[in-house]
Design a protein around this motif. Structure first.
Motif, mmCIF file in Angstrom:
data_model
loop_
_atom_site.group_PDB
_atom_site.id
_atom_site.type_symbol
_atom_site.label_atom_id
_atom_site.label_comp_id
_atom_site.label_asym_id
_atom_site.label_seq_id
_atom_site.Cartn_x
_atom_site.Cartn_y
_atom_site.Cartn_z
ATOM 1 N N ARG A 15 0.834 -1.205 0.000
ATOM 2 C CA ARG A 15 0.000 0.000 0.000
ATOM 3 C C ARG A 15 0.867 1.252 0.000
ATOM 4 N NH1 ARG A 15 -4.575 -1.729 -1.705
ATOM 5 N NH2 ARG A 15 -5.391 -3.422 -0.496
ATOM 6 N N PRO A 16 0.374 2.301 -0.642
ATOM 7 C CA PRO A 16 1.086 3.580 -0.539
ATOM 8 C C PRO A 16 0.996 4.084 0.896
ATOM 9 C CG PRO A 16 -0.981 3.844 -1.718
ATOM 10 C CD PRO A 16 -0.814 2.382 -1.458
ATOM 11 N N ILE A 17 2.022 4.794 1.325
ATOM 12 C CA ILE A 17 2.039 5.247 2.709
ATOM 13 C C ILE A 17 1.537 6.682 2.847
ATOM 14 C CG2 ILE A 17 4.383 6.127 2.779
ATOM 15 C CD1 ILE A 17 4.613 4.649 5.489
ATOM 16 N N GLY A 23 -0.421 13.411 0.287
ATOM 17 C CA GLY A 23 0.707 12.564 -0.079
ATOM 18 C C GLY A 23 1.747 12.362 1.002
ATOM 19 N N THR A 24 1.567 12.979 2.167
ATOM 20 C CA THR A 24 2.520 12.806 3.264
ATOM 21 C C THR A 24 1.853 12.017 4.387
ATOM 22 O OG1 THR A 24 1.898 14.851 4.387
ATOM 23 C CG2 THR A 24 3.623 15.022 2.715
ATOM 24 N N THR A 35 -0.501 -2.336 10.534
ATOM 25 C CA THR A 35 0.338 -1.146 10.607
ATOM 26 C C THR A 35 -0.484 0.011 10.063
ATOM 27 O OG1 THR A 35 2.327 -2.469 10.270
ATOM 28 C CG2 THR A 35 2.523 -0.096 9.893
ATOM 29 N N TRP A 36 -0.648 1.031 10.906
ATOM 30 C CA TRP A 36 -1.458 2.198 10.558
ATOM 31 C C TRP A 36 -0.581 3.411 10.310
ATOM 32 C CZ3 TRP A 36 -6.704 2.142 10.066
ATOM 33 C CH2 TRP A 36 -7.367 1.023 10.553
ATOM 34 N N ALA A 37 -0.989 4.224 9.343
ATOM 35 C CA ALA A 37 -0.380 5.540 9.118
ATOM 36 C C ALA A 37 -1.500 6.555 9.300
ATOM 37 C CB ALA A 37 0.193 5.632 7.714
ATOM 38 N N TRP A 38 -1.102 7.792 9.620
ATOM 39 C CA TRP A 38 -2.120 8.836 9.763
ATOM 40 C C TRP A 38 -1.550 10.183 9.369
ATOM 41 C CZ3 TRP A 38 0.146 6.379 13.905
ATOM 42 C CH2 TRP A 38 0.897 7.155 14.764
ATOM 43 N N CYS A 39 -2.472 11.081 9.073
ATOM 44 C CA CYS A 39 -2.131 12.454 8.694
ATOM 45 C C CYS A 39 -2.832 13.388 9.675
ATOM 46 C CB CYS A 39 -2.593 12.724 7.266
ATOM 47 S SG CYS A 39 -2.323 14.436 6.726
ATOM 48 N N VAL A 44 -6.992 11.891 8.977
ATOM 49 C CA VAL A 44 -7.334 10.581 8.424
ATOM 50 C C VAL A 44 -6.289 9.544 8.816
ATOM 51 C CG1 VAL A 44 -8.665 11.492 6.476
ATOM 52 C CG2 VAL A 44 -6.210 11.113 6.218
ATOM 53 N N ARG A 45 -6.727 8.277 8.817
ATOM 54 C CA ARG A 45 -5.827 7.146 9.082
ATOM 55 C C ARG A 45 -6.117 6.058 8.068
ATOM 56 N NH1 ARG A 45 -9.047 3.194 12.294
ATOM 57 N NH2 ARG A 45 -10.881 4.330 12.977
ATOM 58 N N TRP A 46 -5.113 5.224 7.802
ATOM 59 C CA TRP A 46 -5.286 4.142 6.842
ATOM 60 C C TRP A 46 -4.327 3.014 7.177
ATOM 61 C CZ3 TRP A 46 -3.169 8.849 6.155
ATOM 62 C CH2 TRP A 46 -1.834 8.924 5.783
ATOM 63 N N VAL A 47 -4.680 1.815 6.721
ATOM 64 C CA VAL A 47 -3.849 0.640 6.944
ATOM 65 C C VAL A 47 -2.763 0.599 5.883
ATOM 66 C CG1 VAL A 47 -3.801 -1.890 6.972
ATOM 67 C CG2 VAL A 47 -5.708 -0.670 8.014
#
Length: 80
Positions: A15-17, A23-24, A35-39, A44-47
């Motif tokens: 997945r794109p991070i 885009g960051t 593993t979660w990323a968030w902005c 927002v958050r995404w897997v």
């Protein structure tokens, strides 16, 4: 729960991070198997990844609870 009852999370490719809006990303953390990323900027958050086994941090219940409560404040988005 028997393993036969577990439905794998549908992540078949990398997945794109980056945030879908800018885009960051602010940070990335593993919570259990996911593993979660968030902005922070867009809330927002995404897997990012689904690991076959949770890492050692998954067994620290305080850390896990803090991360779940923290991520609950973000809107989940799908990057599919």
């Amino acid at each position: 729960m028997p393993e036969a009852d577990i439905i794998p999370f549908p992540l078949e490719r990398r997945r794109p991070i980056g945030c879908p809006q800018c885009g960051t990303y602010s940070d990335v953390q593993q919570v259990g198997r996911l593993t979660w990323a968030w902005c922070d900027r867009h809330g927002v958050r995404w897997v990012v990844a689904d690991r076959p086994l949770p890492g050692p941090a998954a067994f620290d219940r305080r850390r896990l609870r803090r991360m779940v409560e923290f991520l609950a404040e973000f809107t989940e988005v799908s990057l599919t």
